[in-house]
Design an enzyme around this catalytic site. Sequence first.
Site, PDB file in Angstrom:
ATOM      1  N   GLU A  75     -30.410  34.391  27.079  1.00  0.00           N
ATOM      2  CA  GLU A  75     -31.705  33.809  26.475  1.00  0.00           C
ATOM      3  C   GLU A  75     -32.994  34.033  27.468  1.00  0.00           C
ATOM      4  OE1 GLU A  75     -31.927  33.216  23.396  1.00  0.00           O
ATOM      5  OE2 GLU A  75     -29.816  32.756  22.774  1.00  0.00           O
ATOM      6  N   ASP A 111     -25.665  38.137  30.850  1.00  0.00           N
ATOM      7  CA  ASP A 111     -25.057  39.177  29.865  1.00  0.00           C
ATOM      8  C   ASP A 111     -23.452  38.858  29.901  1.00  0.00           C
ATOM      9  OD1 ASP A 111     -23.894  41.413  28.545  1.00  0.00           O
ATOM     10  OD2 ASP A 111     -24.554  42.897  29.876  1.00  0.00           O
ATOM     11  N   TYR A 235     -18.818  45.128   5.590  1.00  0.00           N
ATOM     12  CA  TYR A 235     -18.252  44.302   6.430  1.00  0.00           C
ATOM     13  C   TYR A 235     -16.792  44.285   6.576  1.00  0.00           C
ATOM     14  CZ  TYR A 235     -21.866  40.869   7.179  1.00  0.00           C
ATOM     15  OH  TYR A 235     -22.843  40.307   7.646  1.00  0.00           O
TER      16      TYR A 235
END
Length: 397
Positions: A75, A111, A235
């Site tokens: 973030e 990460d 999907y």
Amino acid sequence: MIIKPRVRGFICVTTHPAGCAASVREQIAYVARRGPIERGPKKVLVIGASTGYGLAARIAAAFGVGAATLGVFFERAPADAKPGTAGWYNSAAFHDEAAARGLQATSVNGDAFSDEIKHKTIDAIRRDLGQVDLVVYSVAAPRRTHPKTGVTHQSTLKPIGHAVRLRGIDTDNEAIKETLLQPATPDEIADTVAVMGGEDWRMWIDALDAAGVLADGAKTTAFTYLGEQVTHDIYWNGSIGEAKKDLDRTVLALRGKLAARGGDARVSVLKAVVTQASSAIPMMPLYLSLLFKVMKARSTHEGCIEQVDGLLRDSLYSAQPHVDAEGRLRADRLELDPAVQARVLELWDQVTDDNLYTLTDFAGYKAEFLRLFGFGIDGVDYDAPVEPNVRIPNLIE
């Protein structure tokens, strides 16, 4: 500063710290109303812990069980009067609420695909927890730089073998539109599997196991979405579907590894919800708007916290888990109710620009989208100035 929502496409470029904190408190209150989760985990690692299902898992474990938690996320902090990301403020609020209740909470910002963050996380587990007995993998990312090759892989949302025309909503113009998706190339499929398949989950479990920080009897689960007929072209039968099939193959190896020490590994299938990731998929705003309309009429609508709280209580830590034929834990049962899916399918081609707000719950979809960024939360004064520079205690970067 006074912060108002500014939406560009499928991203809100502003976030509200007080709204994000209020959303976290709402989720904590829901878990508290449900009462303690029996036989739950005590020391939990959540990879992808700052938004959506990952945040809900961290909240359910901490406030439903009293677990110590370690969250991994990627973030952006606030800087120069520019707000941070919603996940930053969610995590700051989580830490504040955990501290107020005497719960151990540590977070790692970076990460999750990298070896560096895996090593930092292992060091933090050794220092703060000793070992973990639940590892939740809830990473949603459009790209991944492979830690061994240095190659950056980009995922794609495409069908396989033939082009597919999808109905959807142009959310900026609030109009029905059709999108023609061309089939994925073999390289695009391979890249999507590299980003969204099971390899990084396996790398995490292998690294944790080799470091001796997985407790005997530890469980791990990775969150996924499968959907039904309306969404299958994307999907299950598309490039993302190949990644999901790779996840199913990966879990078998992980289950064998953990079972030798009394543990378990499962893929957990959750219902469709509004996330930054799902809002970028051409058909999902329309599908979600219809699904919300149908499920709310049946009083079966659920969000992230209801889903994950139920997953822990009814499957992960239940003597009678909801398991499908492939061994996946299923929390999406209400979405896949045949009557629900039949009604969504019936309405699918009836939606037009003129009846968008009557046939669907597009208003509810938009409200849920803004809630992701801390807007539209009850009890928050959005006309009052708010401090954007919020820090996260016990943060490792």
